[in-house]
Design a protein around this motif. Structure first.
Motif, PDB file in Angstrom:
ATOM      1  N   GLN A   1       0.906  -1.299  -0.007  1.00  0.00           N
ATOM      2  CA  GLN A   1      -0.077   0.112  -0.119  1.00  0.00           C
ATOM      3  C   GLN A   1       0.989   1.316   0.031  1.00  0.00           C
ATOM      4  OE1 GLN A   1      -3.255   0.183  -0.420  1.00  0.00           O
ATOM      5  NE2 GLN A   1      -3.856   2.160   0.423  1.00  0.00           N
ATOM      6  N   VAL A   2       0.556   2.331  -0.870  1.00  0.00           N
ATOM      7  CA  VAL A   2       1.599   3.132  -1.134  1.00  0.00           C
ATOM      8  C   VAL A   2       0.991   4.355   0.111  1.00  0.00           C
ATOM      9  CG1 VAL A   2       1.872   5.267  -2.482  1.00  0.00           C
ATOM     10  CG2 VAL A   2       1.575   3.244  -3.653  1.00  0.00           C
ATOM     11  N   GLN A   3       1.784   4.923   0.857  1.00  0.00           N
ATOM     12  CA  GLN A   3       1.902   5.835   1.834  1.00  0.00           C
ATOM     13  C   GLN A   3       2.192   7.293   1.208  1.00  0.00           C
ATOM     14  OE1 GLN A   3       3.870   4.947   5.361  1.00  0.00           O
ATOM     15  NE2 GLN A   3       2.657   6.544   6.578  1.00  0.00           N
ATOM     16  N   LEU A   4       1.575   8.221   1.232  1.00  0.00           N
ATOM     17  CA  LEU A   4       1.762   9.545   0.852  1.00  0.00           C
ATOM     18  C   LEU A   4       2.025  10.394   2.312  1.00  0.00           C
ATOM     19  CD1 LEU A   4      -0.633  10.243  -1.783  1.00  0.00           C
ATOM     20  CD2 LEU A   4       1.678   9.350  -2.062  1.00  0.00           C
ATOM     21  N   VAL A   5       3.269  11.029   2.392  1.00  0.00           N
ATOM     22  CA  VAL A   5       3.386  11.872   3.651  1.00  0.00           C
ATOM     23  C   VAL A   5       3.820  13.168   3.286  1.00  0.00           C
ATOM     24  CG1 VAL A   5       4.879  12.117   5.828  1.00  0.00           C
ATOM     25  CG2 VAL A   5       4.379   9.840   4.859  1.00  0.00           C
ATOM     26  N   GLU A   6       2.908  14.327   3.513  1.00  0.00           N
ATOM     27  CA  GLU A   6       2.970  15.304   3.555  1.00  0.00           C
ATOM     28  C   GLU A   6       3.651  16.361   4.520  1.00  0.00           C
ATOM     29  OE1 GLU A   6      -1.425  14.985   1.786  1.00  0.00           O
ATOM     30  OE2 GLU A   6      -0.644  14.643   4.015  1.00  0.00           O
ATOM     31  N   SER A   7       4.362  17.512   4.013  1.00  0.00           N
ATOM     32  CA  SER A   7       4.812  18.335   5.018  1.00  0.00           C
ATOM     33  C   SER A   7       5.141  19.692   4.390  1.00  0.00           C
ATOM     34  CB  SER A   7       6.391  17.918   5.414  1.00  0.00           C
ATOM     35  OG  SER A   7       7.120  17.973   4.145  1.00  0.00           O
ATOM     36  N   GLY A   8       5.430  20.712   5.264  1.00  0.00           N
ATOM     37  CA  GLY A   8       5.378  22.001   4.789  1.00  0.00           C
ATOM     38  C   GLY A   8       4.342  23.085   4.936  1.00  0.00           C
ATOM     39  N   GLY A   9       3.055  22.629   5.638  1.00  0.00           N
ATOM     40  CA  GLY A   9       2.145  23.576   5.999  1.00  0.00           C
ATOM     41  C   GLY A   9       2.368  24.309   6.968  1.00  0.00           C
ATOM     42  N   GLY A  10       1.435  25.581   7.337  1.00  0.00           N
ATOM     43  CA  GLY A  10       1.814  26.394   8.363  1.00  0.00           C
ATOM     44  C   GLY A  10       0.999  27.579   8.317  1.00  0.00           C
ATOM     45  N   LEU A  11       1.235  28.545   9.004  1.00  0.00           N
ATOM     46  CA  LEU A  11       0.559  29.802   9.220  1.00  0.00           C
ATOM     47  C   LEU A  11       1.483  31.147   8.720  1.00  0.00           C
ATOM     48  CD1 LEU A  11      -1.647  31.705  10.262  1.00  0.00           C
ATOM     49  CD2 LEU A  11      -0.562  31.727  12.376  1.00  0.00           C
ATOM     50  N   ALA A  24       6.288   9.667  -1.652  1.00  0.00           N
ATOM     51  CA  ALA A  24       5.158   8.383  -1.486  1.00  0.00           C
ATOM     52  C   ALA A  24       6.341   7.364  -1.407  1.00  0.00           C
ATOM     53  CB  ALA A  24       4.880   8.456  -3.076  1.00  0.00           C
ATOM     54  N   TYR A  25       5.950   6.669  -0.429  1.00  0.00           N
ATOM     55  CA  TYR A  25       6.849   5.356   0.195  1.00  0.00           C
ATOM     56  C   TYR A  25       6.072   4.304   0.002  1.00  0.00           C
ATOM     57  CZ  TYR A  25       8.992   9.002   3.105  1.00  0.00           C
ATOM     58  OH  TYR A  25       9.717  10.059   3.662  1.00  0.00           O
ATOM     59  N   ARG A  26       6.637   3.063  -0.228  1.00  0.00           N
ATOM     60  CA  ARG A  26       6.374   1.627  -0.505  1.00  0.00           C
ATOM     61  C   ARG A  26       5.780   1.688  -1.751  1.00  0.00           C
ATOM     62  NH1 ARG A  26       4.769   1.814   5.173  1.00  0.00           N
ATOM     63  NH2 ARG A  26       2.583   1.753   4.686  1.00  0.00           N
ATOM     64  N   SER A  27       6.082   2.570  -2.714  1.00  0.00           N
ATOM     65  CA  SER A  27       5.508   2.327  -4.028  1.00  0.00           C
ATOM     66  C   SER A  27       6.536   1.665  -4.920  1.00  0.00           C
ATOM     67  CB  SER A  27       5.587   3.897  -4.633  1.00  0.00           C
ATOM     68  OG  SER A  27       5.049   3.719  -6.256  1.00  0.00           O
ATOM     69  N   PHE A  67       1.487  29.593  -7.968  1.00  0.00           N
ATOM     70  CA  PHE A  67       1.800  28.316  -7.512  1.00  0.00           C
ATOM     71  C   PHE A  67       2.717  27.502  -8.587  1.00  0.00           C
ATOM     72  CE2 PHE A  67      -1.761  27.514  -4.055  1.00  0.00           C
ATOM     73  CZ  PHE A  67      -1.380  28.605  -3.440  1.00  0.00           C
ATOM     74  N   THR A  68       3.560  26.648  -8.108  1.00  0.00           N
ATOM     75  CA  THR A  68       4.539  25.929  -8.901  1.00  0.00           C
ATOM     76  C   THR A  68       4.258  24.771  -8.742  1.00  0.00           C
ATOM     77  OG1 THR A  68       5.625  27.677  -9.978  1.00  0.00           O
ATOM     78  CG2 THR A  68       6.534  25.475 -10.606  1.00  0.00           C
ATOM     79  N   ILE A  69       4.040  23.680  -9.488  1.00  0.00           N
ATOM     80  CA  ILE A  69       4.043  22.089  -9.027  1.00  0.00           C
ATOM     81  C   ILE A  69       5.319  21.706  -9.845  1.00  0.00           C
ATOM     82  CG2 ILE A  69       2.586  21.253 -10.851  1.00  0.00           C
ATOM     83  CD1 ILE A  69       1.542  19.194  -8.795  1.00  0.00           C
ATOM     84  N   SER A  70       6.147  20.580  -8.966  1.00  0.00           N
ATOM     85  CA  SER A  70       7.214  20.064  -9.629  1.00  0.00           C
ATOM     86  C   SER A  70       7.376  18.654  -8.898  1.00  0.00           C
ATOM     87  CB  SER A  70       8.553  21.014  -9.430  1.00  0.00           C
ATOM     88  OG  SER A  70       8.671  20.928  -7.960  1.00  0.00           O
ATOM     89  N   ARG A  71       8.080  17.821  -9.493  1.00  0.00           N
ATOM     90  CA  ARG A  71       8.256  16.387  -8.948  1.00  0.00           C
ATOM     91  C   ARG A  71       9.658  15.866  -9.236  1.00  0.00           C
ATOM     92  NH1 ARG A  71       4.072  12.137 -11.808  1.00  0.00           N
ATOM     93  NH2 ARG A  71       5.462  10.605 -10.748  1.00  0.00           N
ATOM     94  N   ASP A  72      10.035  15.111  -8.436  1.00  0.00           N
ATOM     95  CA  ASP A  72      11.232  14.388  -8.604  1.00  0.00           C
ATOM     96  C   ASP A  72      10.973  12.791  -8.814  1.00  0.00           C
ATOM     97  OD1 ASP A  72      13.676  12.878  -8.047  1.00  0.00           O
ATOM     98  OD2 ASP A  72      14.611  14.249  -6.858  1.00  0.00           O
ATOM     99  N   ASN A  73      10.957  12.246  -9.790  1.00  0.00           N
ATOM    100  CA  ASN A  73      10.331  10.859 -10.215  1.00  0.00           C
ATOM    101  C   ASN A  73      11.453   9.957  -9.337  1.00  0.00           C
ATOM    102  OD1 ASN A  73       8.340  11.897 -11.805  1.00  0.00           O
ATOM    103  ND2 ASN A  73       9.624  11.785 -13.612  1.00  0.00           N
ATOM    104  N   ALA A  74      12.741  10.139  -9.198  1.00  0.00           N
ATOM    105  CA  ALA A  74      13.561   9.288  -8.744  1.00  0.00           C
ATOM    106  C   ALA A  74      13.290   9.060  -7.259  1.00  0.00           C
ATOM    107  CB  ALA A  74      15.014   9.695  -8.884  1.00  0.00           C
ATOM    108  N   LYS A  75      12.585  10.252  -6.686  1.00  0.00           N
ATOM    109  CA  LYS A  75      12.418  10.257  -4.910  1.00  0.00           C
ATOM    110  C   LYS A  75      10.929  10.144  -5.033  1.00  0.00           C
ATOM    111  CE  LYS A  75      16.429  13.219  -3.685  1.00  0.00           C
ATOM    112  NZ  LYS A  75      16.747  14.301  -3.272  1.00  0.00           N
ATOM    113  N   ASN A  76       9.992  10.090  -5.974  1.00  0.00           N
ATOM    114  CA  ASN A  76       8.595   9.700  -5.655  1.00  0.00           C
ATOM    115  C   ASN A  76       8.056  10.981  -5.055  1.00  0.00           C
ATOM    116  OD1 ASN A  76       7.762   7.929  -7.643  1.00  0.00           O
ATOM    117  ND2 ASN A  76       7.955   6.069  -6.150  1.00  0.00           N
ATOM    118  N   THR A  77       8.443  11.976  -5.140  1.00  0.00           N
ATOM    119  CA  THR A  77       8.214  13.235  -4.394  1.00  0.00           C
ATOM    120  C   THR A  77       7.891  14.327  -5.335  1.00  0.00           C
ATOM    121  OG1 THR A  77      10.077  12.669  -2.837  1.00  0.00           O
ATOM    122  CG2 THR A  77       9.004  14.873  -2.757  1.00  0.00           C
TER     123      THR A  77
END
Length: 122
Positions: A1-11, A24-27, A67-77
């Motif tokens: 089961q893939v687990q997605l872990v977010e970070s970076g939110g705040g006020l 994305a872990y365990r993918s 906003f700008t979206i980007s990804r690192d495929n090698a890191k599944n991030t």
């Protein structure tokens, strides 16, 4: 089961920036599309931005140019750089990942993170 872990939110205050990350872990397979959704109090969840494994992006009109979206495929991030934040950007932001089961993507497995809260004060 893939687990997605977010970070970076705040006020933050209006006009400031935040960067969200989602790993994305365990993918054990390729993730075709990764993206960010958000849900403000009393509103439906909406797609903010998405990005394919090839780098094609899509944004909701209200965040284009900020906003700008980007990804690192090698890191599944996947990342979401949010500049010029506005009070109306206040919401819980959810990471989403999709694995296509058909070539068109019409059939897919989707995964969700637990969400990270972004609060923008005026």
């Amino acid at each position: 089961q893939v687990q997605l872990v977010e970070s970076g939110g705040g006020l933050v205050q209006a006009g400031e920036s935040l960067k969200l990350s989602c790993a994305a872990y365990r993918s054990t397979f390729s993730i075709n599309v990764m993206g960010w959704y958000r849900q403000a109090p009393g509103k439906q969840r909406e797609l903010v931005a998405s990005i394919t494994s090839a780098g094609s992006t899509n944004y909701v009109d209200s965040v284009k140019g900020r906003f700008t979206i980007s990804r690192d495929n090698a890191k599944n991030t996947v990342y979401l750089q949010m500049n010029g934040l506005k009070p109306e950007d206040t919401a819980v932001y959810y990471c989403n990942a999709a694995r296509f089961l058909s070539s068109s993507g019409a059939s897919r497995m989707t995964y969700w993170g637990k969400g990270t809260l972004v609060t923008v004060s005026s």
